[in-house]
Each structure stands twice: as structure tokens, then as C-alpha cells.
Design an enzyme around this catalytic site. Structure first.
Site, mmCIF file in Angstrom:
data_model
loop_
_atom_site.group_PDB
_atom_site.id
_atom_site.type_symbol
_atom_site.label_atom_id
_atom_site.label_comp_id
_atom_site.label_asym_id
_atom_site.label_seq_id
_atom_site.Cartn_x
_atom_site.Cartn_y
_atom_site.Cartn_z
ATOM 1 N N PHE A 157 0.866 -1.185 0.000
ATOM 2 C CA PHE A 157 0.000 0.000 0.000
ATOM 3 C C PHE A 157 0.897 1.227 0.000
ATOM 4 O O PHE A 157 0.808 2.084 0.881
ATOM 5 C CB PHE A 157 -0.928 -0.015 1.222
ATOM 6 C CG PHE A 157 -1.906 -1.158 1.207
ATOM 7 C CD1 PHE A 157 -1.691 -2.294 1.979
ATOM 8 C CD2 PHE A 157 -3.029 -1.119 0.387
ATOM 9 C CE1 PHE A 157 -2.590 -3.357 1.956
ATOM 10 C CE2 PHE A 157 -3.933 -2.180 0.355
ATOM 11 C CZ PHE A 157 -3.708 -3.313 1.144
ATOM 12 N N GLY A 265 -3.426 9.170 -12.452
ATOM 13 C CA GLY A 265 -2.500 8.444 -13.330
ATOM 14 C C GLY A 265 -1.716 7.481 -12.469
ATOM 15 O O GLY A 265 -2.200 7.034 -11.436
ATOM 16 N N CYS A 268 -0.456 2.315 -10.802
ATOM 17 C CA CYS A 268 -1.344 1.437 -10.026
ATOM 18 C C CYS A 268 -2.817 1.605 -10.334
ATOM 19 O O CYS A 268 -3.455 0.669 -10.798
ATOM 20 C CB CYS A 268 -1.067 1.648 -8.543
ATOM 21 S SG CYS A 268 0.577 1.119 -8.141
HETATM 22 C C1 UDX Z 1 5.065 -3.328 -8.612
HETATM 23 C C2 UDX Z 1 4.053 -4.320 -9.104
HETATM 24 O O1 UDX Z 1 4.378 -4.624 -10.411
HETATM 25 C C3 UDX Z 1 2.674 -3.724 -9.143
HETATM 26 O O2 UDX Z 1 1.721 -4.732 -9.396
HETATM 27 C C4 UDX Z 1 2.340 -3.130 -7.831
HETATM 28 O O3 UDX Z 1 1.046 -2.559 -7.889
HETATM 29 C C5 UDX Z 1 3.379 -2.092 -7.492
HETATM 30 O O4 UDX Z 1 4.649 -2.760 -7.415
HETATM 31 P P1 UDX Z 1 6.547 -1.512 -9.578
HETATM 32 O O5 UDX Z 1 7.453 -1.754 -8.432
HETATM 33 O O6 UDX Z 1 6.218 -0.125 -9.973
HETATM 34 O O7 UDX Z 1 5.141 -2.235 -9.472
HETATM 35 O O8 UDX Z 1 7.107 -2.384 -10.764
HETATM 36 P P2 UDX Z 1 8.351 -1.981 -11.661
HETATM 37 O O9 UDX Z 1 8.723 -0.568 -11.405
HETATM 38 O O10 UDX Z 1 8.001 -2.452 -12.990
HETATM 39 O O11 UDX Z 1 9.512 -2.872 -11.021
HETATM 40 C C6 UDX Z 1 9.553 -4.257 -11.220
HETATM 41 C C7 UDX Z 1 11.047 -4.605 -11.222
HETATM 42 O O12 UDX Z 1 11.212 -6.010 -11.270
HETATM 43 C C8 UDX Z 1 11.762 -4.031 -12.453
HETATM 44 O O13 UDX Z 1 12.927 -3.369 -12.026
HETATM 45 C C9 UDX Z 1 12.116 -5.268 -13.285
HETATM 46 O O14 UDX Z 1 13.313 -5.110 -13.996
HETATM 47 C C10 UDX Z 1 12.249 -6.337 -12.206
HETATM 48 N N1 UDX Z 1 12.020 -7.714 -12.638
HETATM 49 C C11 UDX Z 1 10.931 -8.008 -13.385
HETATM 50 C C12 UDX Z 1 12.922 -8.716 -12.255
HETATM 51 O O15 UDX Z 1 13.921 -8.452 -11.609
HETATM 52 N N2 UDX Z 1 12.685 -10.026 -12.624
HETATM 53 C C13 UDX Z 1 11.597 -10.339 -13.372
HETATM 54 O O16 UDX Z 1 11.431 -11.516 -13.703
HETATM 55 C C14 UDX Z 1 10.700 -9.308 -13.775
HETATM 56 C C1 UDX Z 2 -1.724 4.465 -5.084
HETATM 57 C C2 UDX Z 2 -2.348 4.175 -3.731
HETATM 58 O O1 UDX Z 2 -2.541 5.400 -3.016
HETATM 59 C C3 UDX Z 2 -1.436 3.253 -2.926
HETATM 60 O O2 UDX Z 2 -2.056 2.918 -1.700
HETATM 61 C C4 UDX Z 2 -1.199 1.988 -3.744
HETATM 62 O O3 UDX Z 2 -0.369 1.093 -3.044
HETATM 63 C C5 UDX Z 2 -0.564 2.334 -5.071
HETATM 64 O O4 UDX Z 2 -1.419 3.245 -5.787
HETATM 65 P P1 UDX Z 2 0.070 6.092 -6.069
HETATM 66 O O5 UDX Z 2 -0.533 5.675 -7.357
HETATM 67 O O6 UDX Z 2 1.538 6.027 -5.905
HETATM 68 O O7 UDX Z 2 -0.560 5.200 -4.850
HETATM 69 O O8 UDX Z 2 -0.316 7.623 -5.791
HETATM 70 P P2 UDX Z 2 -1.593 8.357 -5.177
HETATM 71 O O9 UDX Z 2 -1.092 9.333 -4.207
HETATM 72 O O10 UDX Z 2 -2.596 7.375 -4.733
HETATM 73 O O11 UDX Z 2 -2.187 9.173 -6.449
HETATM 74 C C6 UDX Z 2 -2.685 8.443 -7.520
HETATM 75 C C7 UDX Z 2 -3.242 9.442 -8.531
HETATM 76 O O12 UDX Z 2 -4.447 10.040 -8.027
HETATM 77 C C8 UDX Z 2 -2.302 10.602 -8.873
HETATM 78 O O13 UDX Z 2 -2.332 10.824 -10.272
HETATM 79 C C9 UDX Z 2 -2.916 11.794 -8.142
HETATM 80 O O14 UDX Z 2 -2.658 13.010 -8.838
HETATM 81 C C10 UDX Z 2 -4.391 11.442 -8.206
HETATM 82 N N1 UDX Z 2 -5.179 12.051 -7.126
HETATM 83 C C11 UDX Z 2 -4.931 11.700 -5.837
HETATM 84 C C12 UDX Z 2 -6.200 12.943 -7.461
HETATM 85 O O15 UDX Z 2 -6.406 13.254 -8.639
HETATM 86 N N2 UDX Z 2 -6.962 13.470 -6.467
HETATM 87 C C13 UDX Z 2 -6.749 13.146 -5.151
HETATM 88 O O16 UDX Z 2 -7.459 13.679 -4.286
HETATM 89 C C14 UDX Z 2 -5.696 12.249 -4.829
#
Ligand code: UDX
Ligand code: UDX
Length: 462
Positions: A157, A265, A268
Site C-alpha cells: 500500500f 494516473g 497502479c
Molecule cells: C510493482 C508491481 O508490479 C505492481 O503490481 C504493484 O502494484 C506495485 O509494485 P513496480 O514496483 O512499480 O510495481 O514495478 P516496476 O517498477 O516495474 O519494477 C519491477 C522490477 O522487477 C523491475 O525493475 C524489473 O526489472 C524487475 N524484474 C521483473 C525482475 O527483476 N525479474 C523479473 O522476472 C521481472
Molecule cells: C496508489 C495508492 O494510493 C497506494 O495505496 C497503492 O499502493 C498504489 O497506488 P500512487 O498511485 O503512488 O498510490 O499515488 P496516489 O497518491 O494514490 O495518487 C494516484 C493518482 O491520483 C495521482 O495521479 C494523483 O494526482 C491522483 N489524485 C490523488 C487525485 O487526482 N486526487 C486526489 O485527491 C488524490
């Protein structure tokens, strides 16, 4: 302390590994991207996350973090605990691409030599952990081994830009488990992190997997709800920030995630909403509300873009447009599904000149637009060189500007997609300021407003 393997050095894996090391564990982070591995070994972070570099460097120094390029190497140390934090991006049909998750399961099955607990932290559809279990069992059968192991779901989270805090001071830690052993291991890992028992939620694996989607979908629903309200507010002459204030006073609603803007955006919300909709279709339990949340979010970008086109009409074709903010939110360099991408794409269909500035995210978007847009080194440079300004990310440095600072914009017009400034103060400074759901104008203000526009047109200002 524990010996822990974390697979994937992304926004989640690196934060997870660094924080667990910070809490005294010995962490091996597996990353298959060679460029990233080299940066990490040199103590550099391949993305922007405030404070993460310090924690990583400190734990490399005290030998609590080590980086390796394959699970085979990591498993030769016979770790009891493996966190899988690999990417689960969207497939074209919106469902989650789990190929990396399966790959990790295959490699664990191939190289494990004793009991281990495989903990899935990536956001994955309900049922994924059971499939991981089957894959590992198949690999062990092929090796004629009958090793014991457990799988668990421990969804993250973490908000980008505040990830360390979210990991070290979580609202809750959710562990989806099938055995007491798995629960006990996870309890031991999180003991130094949770303040009280109620924060540590033990559920079935399926409940933990679904709860992650439900949480993100709820947050995205709040955002799309307030954004749809904002569009109506402009039509009826209400001020969405006043509406939000009234709603927030009801403790059951609260004030969080009710900031109207150009839409959400990130890596996630968009991905998880689409995956939830796909899961609903798969189980013949359509997630119609989640589908509508995504539609409203997409419509919000188009609605905002149309405001700009409605105001300038054909005169937009010759405009030098300034953009402040490319990241999907402040305090991150992540531009995945950022509103800026859609807005820029919409503007480029009209052959305009765009000069964009973001404190950290510009290079992540350069490969998307090549030389179709230019990049400024400072926010002020954008003001000096542009006819009007579009604000898409509410970076702190932007909020420090005063309304009068925008008079250097040739047209003195701002379209603010994140409601950063006070509309009345902008009007007093002579800036034509459009935002999301607040620009309430009395008929007199409207008259003055359009008189000014007519005057500018007469004097060829726009
Ligand atoms: C991750 C999860 O993908 C997503 O579902 C969750 O909601 C947030 O955490 P994130 O950490 O942003 O998202 O993923 P990403 O930035 O794509 O990092 C994944 C990493 O794993 C990359 O650095 C990639 O190179 C690495 N990877 C991927 C490995 O080392 N081995 C693999 O087999 C695949
Ligand atoms: C989200 C969840 O908050 C987090 O718990 C989960 O593990 C991963 O996805 P993140 O996507 O990193 O985290 O950022 P967040 O702060 O949630 O913002 C997401 C998007 O919502 C951003 O584009 C932000 O600009 C937008 N947002 C957020 C709004 O437009 N209005 C709001 O009031 C809050």
C-alpha cells in the site's frame, strides 16, 4: 534477524528491501535488468523516491543489502523468505500481465533446496498465489523433490513519493496465509514495524489479493466521483472546493482523495482498475462501477483539453504552449499513465509548439515524444517563452509563484489541471485562469472577462 530475498528492484521491491534491511534483516535484492543492477550496486537509485537513496546507501554500507542478477544466485543462500515484487503491467485487454510472476515461481521451484515462504507483494488478481503454488509444485516434481513451502499474499500500500513512510508507518499490514507457519514468519518480519496488533490483519490469501484491488478501486472511485462533480459544479456555478469541504465534514466521507483535477494516473490505479474489471468479466461478476470510474477518468482529460480548444479556437494553431508538470503526481519521476501524456498527445494533433518543465520526470517522457516537444530547465523559462500555461502536476515549487508572476505569459492565460491557485487572486492580477470546478464567475465577472478577451482579440493579443 531474517535472511530475505526480494525479487524486483522497482518502486515496490527496492522500498521493501531497503526498509526490511533498515529494520535489521539481511536482504538480497534480485534484479534482472543489468543497467539497474549496476546503478544499485553503485548505490544509485534508478528512479526518484524521496529519501530512498539514503536508506539504500546506508544499508549497502552496513552490508545489509546485496544485489544479484538472478534468483538462482539468491537461492543458493537457501533463504527462508522470498518477496516477489515484479511488475504486473496491463495487457491490451486490461487484464494483468503475470508473466514475470510466473517466471519467478518457475525459478524458485527450480532452485529452492529447503522450506521457503514465497510472499507475493505485487498486485495480482485473486487466485494468483494458488497458481504460483501449482507452478512451484510442478518444478519440484520435475526435480523429484518433495520440499515443503508456503505461499502468501502481502499486498503493498505504498504511495509513490511517500513510499518509505507508507512502508515504515503503515495504516495496516495485510497477510493472506494458509498456514500458521506462514503467519508466524510474517508476524516476525513485521514485528518491528507495526505499532499494535490491530494493524496486523491476517486473512485468507484470496481476501488479501482482492482487498488490494478493492482498496485502490475505492480510492480511484473517490477521485472520479469528485471529478464528475467538478464538471457539474462549473455548469451550475458551484465551487467544487466548497462542495468538498462540506462533504469532508462527514467523518464517513473524509477529505482524502477528494481533490478535483485532471484525473488520476500512475502505475497502479489505471492498471488495477482495468485488472479488476477483467477479473469481474472472468468470474461473470461485472465490475460496472470500476469500469465507470475508469471511463470518467479518461473523459476528464478530454474535458480539460476541450476547455483549452474552446477558449482559443483556431488561434491555438500558432500558440507556444507552456506545460508545468509531467509526472503523474508530485514527488515522483513516474510518468506511467500521467495525464500529461494524454494532454500533450491531444495538443500535438494541432501542430502546436510545446515547452514542458518537470523537476524530475522530463527524461521519462522524452522517449515518448522524441523532439516533438521541447523541455525547459526551469519553471520560469516556460513562463518567459510561452503564450499560455497548462499545469498538470502540483509540484511544491509551482505553488510558490504569485499570481502577478504569470503576467509574463504573453496571453496571461492559465489552464490549471490541479487547482493550484486561488481563482479570485488570479482574476485580480489580470490572469485569465481556468481550473477544475472552481472558476465560479458572477455574470458581471463573466462580462468583464469576455470584454477583456474581445479587447485582446482587437489588439491582436491572442
Ligand atoms: C510493482 C508491481 O508490479 C505492481 O503490481 C504493484 O502494484 C506495485 O509494485 P513496480 O514496483 O512499480 O510495481 O514495478 P516496476 O517498477 O516495474 O519494477 C519491477 C522490477 O522487477 C523491475 O525493475 C524489473 O526489472 C524487475 N524484474 C521483473 C525482475 O527483476 N525479474 C523479473 O522476472 C521481472
Ligand atoms: C496508489 C495508492 O494510493 C497506494 O495505496 C497503492 O499502493 C498504489 O497506488 P500512487 O498511485 O503512488 O498510490 O499515488 P496516489 O497518491 O494514490 O495518487 C494516484 C493518482 O491520483 C495521482 O495521479 C494523483 O494526482 C491522483 N489524485 C490523488 C487525485 O487526482 N486526487 C486526489 O485527491 C488524490
Amino acid at each position: 534477524m531474517n535472511k530475505i530475498v526480494v525479487v524486483g528492484a522497482g518502486y515496490v521491491g527496492l522500498v521493501t528491501g531497503a526498509c526490511l534491511a533498515q529494520k535489521g534483516n539481511f536482504v538480497v535484492i534480485v534484479e534482472n535488468n543489468a543497467k539497474k543492477i549496476q546503478m544499485l550496486i553503485d548505490g544509485q537509485i534508478p528512479f526518484y523516491e524521496p529519501g530512498l537513496d539514503i536508506v539504500v546507501q546506508e544499508n549497502i554500507k552496513n552490508k545489509r543489502i546485496n544485489f544479484v542478477s538472478s534468483l538462482e544466485i539468491a537461492l543458493s543462500e537457501n533463504p527462508e523468505i522470498i518477496f516477489s515484487c515484479v511488475g504486473t503491467p496491463s495487457l491490451p485487454d486490461g487484464s494483468a500481465d503475470l508473466s514475470y510472476v510466473w517466471q519467478v515461481a518457475v525459478e524458485i521451484g527450480k532452485y529452492m533446496t529447503d522450506y521457503c515462504l514465497i510472499i507475493n507483494k505485487s498486485t495480482v488478481p485473486v487466485g494468483t498465489a494458488q497458481k504460483v503454488k501449482k507452478i512451484i509444485k510442478m518444478q519440484l516434481t520435475q526435480r523429484a523433490l518433495n520440499l515443503n513451502f508456503d505461499v502468501a499474499s502481502n499486498p503493498e500500500f505504498l504511495k509513490e513519493g511517500d513510499a518509505l513512510n507508507d512502508f515504515l508507518n503503515p495504516d495496516r499490514v495485510v497477510v493472506g496465509v494458509q498456514t500458521k507457519l506462514a503467519e508466524d514468519i510474517l508476524r516476525k518480519i513485521y514485528q518491528p514495524i507495526i505499532q499494535n496488533e490491530e494493524q496486523f490483519l491476517v486473512t485468507s490469501i484470496e481476501s488479501a489479493e482482492l482487498a488490494k484491488y478493492a482498496s485502490n478501486a475505492m480510492l480511484a472511485t473517490k477521485i472520479s466521483f469528485i471529478n464528475q462533480m467538478a464538471v457539474l459544479a462549473e455548469k451550475v456555478g458551484a465551487d467544487i472546493s466548497e462542495v468538498r469541504l462540506v462533504m469532508a465534514k462527514d467523518k464517513r466521507i473524509g477529505s482524502y482523495f477528494l481533490n478535483a483535477g485532471v484525473g488520476y494516473g500512475g502505475s497502479c490505479f489505471p492498471k488495477d482498475i482495468r485488472a479488476l474489471v477483467a477479473t469481474g468479466l472472468e468470474y461473470e461478476s461485472p465490475m460496472t462501477l470500476a469500469a465507470e470510474v475508469e471511463k470518467i477518468n479518461n473523459d476528464q482529460r478530454n474535458w480539460f483539453l476541450q476547455k483549452i480548444f474552446d477558449y482559443f479556437g483556431y488561434s491555438i494553431l500558432s500558440k507556444n504552449i507552456g506545460i508545468w508538470g509531467l509526472a503523474f503526481k508530485p514527488e515522483t519521476d513516474d510518468t506511467r499513465c500521467a495525464p500529461a501524456i494524454d494532454i500533450i498527445q491531444g495538443l500535438l494533433e494541432r501542430q502546436v509548439n510545446i515547452l514542458a518543465y518537470d523537476p524530475v520526470a522530463s527524461e521519462n517522457i522524452e522517449n515518448l515524444f522524441d523532439n516533438k516537444i521541447s523541455y525547459a530547465k526551469t519553471a520560469r523559462e516556460v513562463l518567459i517563452k510561452s503564450d499560455f500555461l497548462i499545469i498538470l502536476t502540483e509540484w511544491k515549487e509551482f505553488l510558490a509563484y504569485k499570481p502577478e508572476d504569470f503576467n509574463i505569459l504573453k496571453d496571461r492565460v492559465i489552464f490549471d489541471g490541479r487547482n493550484c491557485f486561488n481563482p479570485e487572486k488570479m482574476l485580480e492580477a489580470g490572469i485569465k485562469y481556468f481550473d477544475v470546478g472552481r472558476c465560479v464567475k458572477t455574470p458581471q465577472q463573466m462580462q468583464k472577462f469576455f470584454d477583456d478577451v474581445n479587447e485582446d482579440i482587437q489588439t491582436n493579443q491572442i
